[in-house]
Structure formats: C-alpha cells, structure tokens
Design an enzyme around this catalytic site. Structure first.
Site, PDB file in Angstrom:
ATOM      1  N   GLY A  47       0.876  -1.176   0.000  1.00 40.82           N
ATOM      2  CA  GLY A  47       0.000   0.000   0.000  1.00 40.82           C
ATOM      3  C   GLY A  47       0.908   1.220   0.000  1.00 40.82           C
ATOM      4  N   ALA A  48       0.669   2.138  -0.950  1.00 36.89           N
ATOM      5  CA  ALA A  48       1.636   3.218  -1.175  1.00 36.89           C
ATOM      6  C   ALA A  48       2.034   3.994   0.099  1.00 36.89           C
ATOM      7  CB  ALA A  48       1.103   4.155  -2.257  1.00 36.89           C
ATOM      8  N   GLN A 198      -5.602  -8.895  -2.314  1.00 39.70           N
ATOM      9  CA  GLN A 198      -5.651  -7.916  -1.210  1.00 39.70           C
ATOM     10  C   GLN A 198      -7.085  -7.639  -0.775  1.00 39.70           C
ATOM     11  OE1 GLN A 198      -3.823  -7.578  -3.978  1.00 39.70           O
ATOM     12  NE2 GLN A 198      -1.949  -6.414  -3.654  1.00 39.70           N
ATOM     13  N   ASP A 239      -1.634   4.757  -6.294  1.00 46.28           N
ATOM     14  CA  ASP A 239      -0.197   4.584  -6.051  1.00 46.28           C
ATOM     15  C   ASP A 239       0.617   5.748  -6.588  1.00 46.28           C
ATOM     16  OD1 ASP A 239      -1.206   1.727  -5.689  1.00 46.28           O
ATOM     17  OD2 ASP A 239       0.873   1.706  -4.974  1.00 46.28           O
ATOM     18  N   ASN A 249      -3.415   2.714  -9.980  1.00 45.42           N
ATOM     19  CA  ASN A 249      -3.837   1.969  -8.791  1.00 45.42           C
ATOM     20  C   ASN A 249      -3.804   0.492  -9.157  1.00 45.42           C
ATOM     21  OD1 ASN A 249      -4.758   1.927  -6.027  1.00 45.42           O
ATOM     22  ND2 ASN A 249      -6.739   1.257  -6.804  1.00 45.42           N
ATOM     23  N   LYS A 250      -4.163  -0.344  -8.212  1.00 47.01           N
ATOM     24  CA  LYS A 250      -4.091  -1.796  -8.397  1.00 47.01           C
ATOM     25  C   LYS A 250      -4.734  -2.245  -9.699  1.00 47.01           C
ATOM     26  CE  LYS A 250      -2.388  -4.169  -6.366  1.00 47.01           C
ATOM     27  NZ  LYS A 250      -1.010  -4.522  -6.768  1.00 47.01           N
TER      28      LYS A 250
END
Ligand code: MRU
Length: 354
Positions: A47-48, A198, A239, A249-250
C-alpha cells in the site's frame, strides 16, 4: 472502531508483517535496512502510504546501525541506504517521497553541524513524524470524502486501501469508515483483487473487524454489480497520480472506472498529497511494476495453472476523464486536475497532533 496497525517503530526495530492475514496475525521485528527493503518487495508491508512509512523507518534503521565515524562517512552510506530502499516498488511514489523527505532532513542537520548522535536520533524522530502525518492525513481525507458517499446503500472499492495500506485509518477505506461513523448506512462490495487477493484477504478482514457490512465478490462480477443500479459510489486508493489526474492503482481499477462511467456510478480516488507526482504530465509516464508470474500461476503457493507464461502488471492507469473527484487531506480536486491538484499541492500541509 478497530484499526489495524501494520507497522510500528520500537527500540528493537521495525515491527510489521501482514502476509499471513487473515488466517494469522503475526509480526516480525526488522533490524536491518536491507531486510526492510526485502520486506517491502515481498509485501510484508504494502500500500503506497505504508510503503513510504516503511522506507522512512528503513532509513532511520540504516542510520542508527551505521558504523560511520563522521558525518561525511554517514552521508556516503546514506546515499547507499536510500538507493537500496528505492529499488523495491517502482509505482508507489510515496516510497520516493519518503526517501526525499529523509534526505532533506539529513542535509538540514548536516549543514547545521549536528553530531552523529543527534542525526541518528533525529532520523528516528523524522520517520515517526512521517508515520504520525499519515495518520492525520488519512483522517482529513476521510472527512472530505465522506460527504461524497451515499447516505445508504452499496459502495465499491478495489484492492486494499485501508489501515493496512497506509498505517493510518486508510484512504479509500478511511472515507468509508468516517462515513459509517457519521451515520451513513453503507454496504461495501469488495472485489477479491487477483492475483494477490488484497481485497479478499485484507479489505474483507479489515471491514469485518471494523463491523462494516460487506460482500466479497470476484473481480469478474464488478460489471454485473455496477449495472444493478444499486452501487452509489466507488472509492479506491492510488499509487501515483500524474499532474493531469491520471491515476495508477491496483490492476483492475481501470476497467472498474470505465464500467462505472458506463453505468453512471461516480468513481472517486482517495489519496494523500504525497501520492501526487506533479513532475510527470500524465499517466503514460507512470512506471508500472511487473511482479512475478508465479503470483498468477499460484495462489498462496498452490499451483492453479499449468506451467505456462503468465503476465503480472501490478497496476493500471485510470485516465482522468473517468475520475469524478480526488479526495486529499487538503481538500477535494476536480477536473481540470492540472489546476486543482497544483493548487492543493501548494496549500499548507496537514500537521500531526503532537
Ligand atoms: O500492491 P499493493 O498491495 O501495494 O497495492 C496497493 C494498492 O494498489 C492500493 O490501492 C494503493 O497503494 C493505495 S493504498 C492507500
């Protein structure tokens, strides 16, 4: 409401480990910055924003255990420490933000003629301050974002942008958490987020522990649920956000945002200012981390596919036109993002309570 603590600075070292969740809550104390770098790469912490906190603590550990006899010797080692930590997760810009912040503090102290002992102590203080600021900024992001959540009904997220990902209350999950605390009656749809899961492993666990109602879905159900007309909003983390608002992002976030637009569901991003990368004009300049194919062909060590090539880009980029707003700790950015993000970046920082 329960808030997970994914990382802690102690006199013995940096305590973290979320790899066995939800089956087991374990932790390990990392005493060497090389180990911290390996831990970041291997998802012990992820997680950033939480990666940023870990990097800051990794620097503090490196300085604490350095055998340098002078500030000049320490400066050479400092560069090496930052270099090792920087080669871990390329997309999460918070990592580079945190290293830059630690470098800035180091130079400030060195130029003021601080002793080695003072620098060692101050690096620990700075890493702790980074952690405290993440906590404060999450709370502020949550307050700004909660206003955009429906009063009741379903919301959707992606991956894990909760406490485990930020070391605060979470960004996207922080928004949902604050909205629930304010009385919104929300039910969260949680895509499992293949390949690393996640969503299934971490977001489902955090929401369950926090008493927030949820339904776990597989990633290929996202379109089906968005088309149902029952989802009032989507909120995810990021991110790295380029100057024009394009957001990494993811993996899977992009298709979710496109489907959101098709079905008139507002898609929001929640992220701290440290996730902005105003040095790049757009999302085409965001480096996308490629992770191992084994994370796709195997689930938790069990092979689920034949021995064939597999691709694993860990992130994708959502173009700004799909993003209704970006919640930060300094306020809410809307289109045109080039102006709104620049304004927020120049606004006063949110300080942690002392
Ligand atoms: O690969 P991960 O687990 O580090 O990816 C995490 C995400 O994509 C999060 O959504 C992002 O870092 C924001 S965390 C608040």
């Amino acid at each position: 409401m329960y808030v997970a603590q994914p990382i802690e600075w102690t006199d013995q070292g940096v305590v973290m480990d979320q790899r066995r969740l939800p089956a087991e809550e374990v932790s390990y104390t990392y005493t060497d910055y090389h180990e911290v770098a390996k831990a970041i790469r291997e998802m012990v912490i992820r997680g950033a924003p939480a990666i940023g906190v870990a990097a800051a603590m990794g620097v503090a550990l490196g300085v604490q255990h350095s055998s340098a006899k002078s500030v000049e010797e320490l400066r050479a080692e400092f560069t090496q420490i930052c270099d090792v930590l920087s080669k871990t997760r390329p997309t999460a810009v918070d990592l580079f933000w945190a290293l830059q912040r630690m470098k800035g503090r180091f130079e400030e102290l060195a130029q003021a003629g601080a002793s080695l002992a003072c620098i060692r102590r101050s690096m620990i203080e700075e890493a702790k301050a980074v952690h405290a600021e993440k906590q404060a900024s999450d709370e502020a992001i949550g307050r700004f974002g909660a206003e955009f959540m429906p009063k009741n009904g379903e919301v959707m997220t992606q991956c894990n942008a909760g406490a485990l990902a930020t070391a605060g209350i979470g960004t996207a999950l922080g928004v949902i958490r604050v909205a629930c605390e304010q009385g919104h009656k929300l039910h969260v749809l949680v895509p499992e987020t293949r390949p690393y899961l996640q969503g299934a492993r971490l977001t489902a666990w955090e929401l369950y522990r926090g008493g927030i109602p949820l339904t776990l879905i597989t990633d290929n159900m996202v379109g089906h649920f968005l088309k149902s007309g029952k989802v009032g909003a989507i909120v995810t983390g990021a991110d790295r956000i380029a100057a024009n608002g394009d957001s990494a992002n993811k993996i899977g976030t992009y298709q979710m945002a496109v489907l959101a637009k098709e079905n008139n569901v507002p898609f929001y991003i929640a992220a701290p200012i440290s996730t902005l990368d105003l040095s790049i004009p757009d999302g085409d300049h965001i480096p996308i981390e490629e992770r191992s194919a084994e994370e796709v062909t195997h689930i938790q060590g069990v092979r689920i596919a034949p021995d064939v090539p597999a691709a694993h880009p860990a992130f994708d980029v959502t173009p700004n036109r799909y993003i209704r707003a970006i919640f930060t700790e300094r306020g809410v950015a809307t289109s045109p993002y080039l102006d709104s993000l620049r304004e927020l970046a120049a606004a006063p920082a949110v300080r942690a309570a002392r």
